[in-house]
Design a protein around this motif. Structure first.
Motif, PDB file in Angstrom:
ATOM      1  N   UNK A 173       0.825  -1.179   0.024  1.00  0.00           N
ATOM      2  CA  UNK A 173      -0.131  -0.211   0.162  1.00  0.00           C
ATOM      3  C   UNK A 173       0.795   1.079  -0.057  1.00  0.00           C
ATOM      4  N   UNK A 174       2.007   1.379   0.997  1.00  0.00           N
ATOM      5  CA  UNK A 174       2.699   2.424   0.960  1.00  0.00           C
ATOM      6  C   UNK A 174       3.370   2.439  -0.322  1.00  0.00           C
ATOM      7  N   UNK A 175       3.944   1.503  -1.113  1.00  0.00           N
ATOM      8  CA  UNK A 175       4.580   1.458  -2.158  1.00  0.00           C
ATOM      9  C   UNK A 175       3.750   2.212  -3.607  1.00  0.00           C
TER      10      UNK A 175
ATOM     11  N   UNK B  25       7.504   9.519   6.424  1.00  0.00           N
ATOM     12  CA  UNK B  25       8.754   9.875   5.864  1.00  0.00           C
ATOM     13  C   UNK B  25       9.778   8.750   5.423  1.00  0.00           C
ATOM     14  N   UNK B  26       9.617   7.835   6.123  1.00  0.00           N
ATOM     15  CA  UNK B  26      10.491   6.475   5.592  1.00  0.00           C
ATOM     16  C   UNK B  26       9.808   5.924   4.676  1.00  0.00           C
TER      17      UNK B  26
ATOM     18  N   UNK C 102       5.440   2.498   8.341  1.00  0.00           N
ATOM     19  CA  UNK C 102       5.255   2.953   6.999  1.00  0.00           C
ATOM     20  C   UNK C 102       4.167   4.151   6.881  1.00  0.00           C
ATOM     21  N   UNK C 103       3.466   4.156   8.238  1.00  0.00           N
ATOM     22  CA  UNK C 103       2.537   5.377   8.213  1.00  0.00           C
ATOM     23  C   UNK C 103       2.469   5.973   9.255  1.00  0.00           C
ATOM     24  N   UNK C 104       1.879   7.354   9.410  1.00  0.00           N
ATOM     25  CA  UNK C 104       1.972   8.459  10.192  1.00  0.00           C
ATOM     26  C   UNK C 104       0.800   8.280  11.242  1.00  0.00           C
ATOM     27  N   UNK C 105       0.331   9.344  11.629  1.00  0.00           N
ATOM     28  CA  UNK C 105      -0.532   9.530  12.773  1.00  0.00           C
ATOM     29  C   UNK C 105      -1.718   9.169  12.013  1.00  0.00           C
TER      30      UNK C 105
END
Length: 266
Positions: free
Chosen positions: A122-124, A250-251, A176-179
């Motif tokens: 998903x992040x990709x 950000x990562x 891989x995901x923020x707040x």
């Protein structure tokens, strides 16, 4: 049969009940999608799209939508939704390019994913500052007849919360995901006797029952309808839609630039 085996069997059952799923399951409120996505026309991946309930709402709001699901039977129904492209694929191996969508929406499906494999995928495919939106329609079991219906379809153990899934630990533990932000939206789904039966048949727990046990569940569902509905008025099923919104960290954005350039708009 192990718990994992039963879960896999239930996940595979949806293709066989695509028509029931489309007839009996509710849509998602447009207000929930507006909250998740914000203004503007976006390129959206509906992951685990099923028969396209969520895709249809996103397309009606003016977004460009591609629906991905592993079940060809589900996508055959989804292809009837105007303005939606479809692809066979899984959350663990998404058939889209790096950074190719503005948002990934998952309606009523995230709990079936292998999260260790699905979240990197998903992040990709998300663009920088893209949105991951998770949605679940949940029965308002404060209403007595809804509580009886839920018990008939899901079983006694739902009262202990064993059929509930909380995505927060999964999202918060991922780097891989923020707040994560949450929202809840109320809506109703109008049903008649036949579509209430279809709703029951669309549940994985019912789909994998033997024929005799499944018929017993349907008899209970019919009795609840007959004792509650006031035809010709529809039976109004109350739902809450619980939503979770997050963005790539950000990562994740840094890793994507190492893997491949961001894809141009579709």
């Amino acid at each position: 049969m192990t718990t994992d085996d039963r879960g896999s069997e239930r996940a595979r059952s949806f293709g066989a009940v695509a028509a029931a799923y489309d007839a009996g399951r509710p849509t998602f409120p447009a207000e929930a999608l507006r909250w998740l996505l914000g203004p503007g026309r976006l390129q959206i991946l509906d992951l685990g799209a099923g028969t396209g309930k969520l895709s249809a709402v996103a397309a009606a709001l003016g977004h460009d939508v591609v629906a991905v699901d592993p079940a060809e039977e589900m996508l055959a129904v989804c292809r009837q939704v105007p303005g939606v492209d479809t692809m066979v694929g899984a959350a663990e191996s998404i058939p889209l390019a790096h950074g190719s969508v503005d948002a990934v929406l998952v309606g009523q499906a995230f709990h079936w994913f292998d999260h260790a494999r699905a979240l990197p995928e998903i992040a990709r495919v998300l663009r920088p500052h893209g949105v991951l939106g998770l949605l679940w329609n949940k029965y308002d079991t404060v209403v007595p007849w809804v509580r009886r219906l839920h018990r008939a379809m899901i079983g006694e153990d739902f009262l202990a919360g064993s059929d509930q899934f909380d995505p927060m630990p999964v999202l918060l533990q991922s780097d891989l995901f923020a707040q994560v932000e949450t929202g809840r939206f109320r809506h109703w789904h109008d049903l008649d006797r036949g579509s209430l039966r279809q709703l029951a048949l669309s549940h994985s727990r019912v789909a994998v029952l033997t024929e005799s046990r499944r018929e017993s569940v349907l008899e209970q569902v019919d009795a609840i309808y007959d004792g509650t509905a006031r035809p010709p008025e529809p039976l109004r099923m109350p739902y809450f839609t619980d939503c979770y919104r997050t963005r790539p960290s950000d990562l994740a954005n840094y890793q994507r630039t190492l893997d491949a350039p961001v894809a141009p708009p579709l």
